[in-house]
Design an enzyme around this catalytic site. Sequence first.
Site, short mmCIF file in Angstrom:
data_model
loop_
_atom_site.label_atom_id
_atom_site.label_comp_id
_atom_site.label_asym_id
_atom_site.label_seq_id
_atom_site.Cartn_x
_atom_site.Cartn_y
_atom_site.Cartn_z
CG MET A 30 -1.90 -1.20 1.16
SD MET A 30 -3.42 -0.94 2.07
CE MET A 30 -2.79 -0.73 3.72
CG HIS A 37 6.85 -2.04 2.04
ND1 HIS A 37 6.79 -0.86 2.75
CD2 HIS A 37 5.63 -2.60 2.13
CE1 HIS A 37 5.58 -0.72 3.25
NE2 HIS A 37 4.85 -1.76 2.90
CB VAL A 177 12.41 -5.42 8.20
CG1 VAL A 177 13.54 -4.41 8.34
CG2 VAL A 177 12.75 -6.45 7.11
P1 AMP Z 1 1.47 -2.97 3.48
O1 AMP Z 1 2.03 -1.94 2.54
O2 AMP Z 1 1.45 -2.55 4.90
O3 AMP Z 1 0.16 -3.54 2.99
O4 AMP Z 1 2.49 -4.17 3.44
C1 AMP Z 1 2.85 -4.79 2.24
C2 AMP Z 1 3.64 -6.04 2.53
O5 AMP Z 1 4.82 -5.71 3.27
C3 AMP Z 1 2.85 -7.05 3.39
O6 AMP Z 1 3.14 -8.36 2.93
C4 AMP Z 1 3.43 -6.81 4.76
O7 AMP Z 1 3.33 -7.94 5.59
C5 AMP Z 1 4.88 -6.50 4.42
N1 AMP Z 1 5.50 -5.78 5.53
C6 AMP Z 1 5.03 -4.68 6.17
N2 AMP Z 1 5.84 -4.33 7.19
C7 AMP Z 1 6.85 -5.24 7.20
C8 AMP Z 1 8.01 -5.42 8.00
N3 AMP Z 1 8.30 -4.61 9.01
N4 AMP Z 1 8.82 -6.47 7.72
C9 AMP Z 1 8.54 -7.31 6.70
N5 AMP Z 1 7.45 -7.19 5.90
C10 AMP Z 1 6.63 -6.17 6.14
#
Ligand code: AMP
Length: 285
Positions: A30, A37, A177
């Site tokens: 997103m 990410h 992370v």
């Molecule tokens: P989002 O943009 O929040 O929808 O996240 C996109 C992807 O990045 C999803 O698969 C999340 O689980 C992953 N993600 C978000 N934060 C982290 C993090 N701190 N470490 C690893 N993956 C992450």
Amino acid sequence: MLTIRTVAELRAHLAPRRRAEHRIGLVATMGALHAGHLSLIAHARGECDVVVVSLFVNPRQFDDAGDLTAYPRDEARDAELAAAEGADVLFAPGVEEVYPPGFATTVSVGGPSERLEGAHRGAAHFQGVATVVCKLLNMVGPDVAYFGRKDHQQTVVVARMVRDLDIPTDIEVLPTVRDADGLALSSRNARLSTDERERAAAVPRALQNVLETVAGGERDAAAATAPARAVLADAGAQVEYLELVDPDTLAPLDRIDGGPALAVLAARVGAVRLIDNLLIDPKVN
Ligand code: AMP
């Protein structure tokens, strides 16, 4: 890196690559990209011939209109970061491309989406997630899609959907992370004030505390999480849930003498809702 906004263009771009049997990887985001990410994109780059990063703030998964409005958006910055990590395509559709007028379909996974985030944010949250992930998988047709462990329940819901609907994509889950103080990176962390950001470190500290309490021999779930609740209360974090659950089914565990358990936590620090989780293996700890 190419920025593409329509499904038709995306399909046209990917079709010859698919015919050439190039391995296509998808990282769905997103936006407001951070090192979490980027770790997914880097991993995809290492395993795939074509890396597609999708950027879509999905209105259907927000249960809180204020959260949707406040969600950080900076496509130019995201494009730069994704390109630097080696993405080939930034797929950034508008809302009307994803949900055209008359859109009437919802993917509802049931089972693993019902507890925890599903119970606290409402059923519409995971229905929104499942619907958009299903659509992205159909749009991109990736061989593999990468997700972060931070959103563990989301990975279970997506994996179940992919299995139940026979979607031919492998789901890979990669480690969370974290910042130096342990706080899991999240696009929402930017909304914490300096004071709240300091107090937010109680979230990973509480999970670590559960791990240590179990390592100290406690096997009762309520007793194992009690000291962690105090850690969160001291930091002024409002707990929505802190539980030990079965990592595969997300069913709550009363005791943890069997296999590994997942400590799952949602808490508010100020107005920002944070989630995190930690795997606890009583045999290892
Ligand atoms: P989002 O943009 O929040 O929808 O996240 C996109 C992807 O990045 C999803 O698969 C999340 O689980 C992953 N993600 C978000 N934060 C982290 C993090 N701190 N470490 C690893 N993956 C992450």
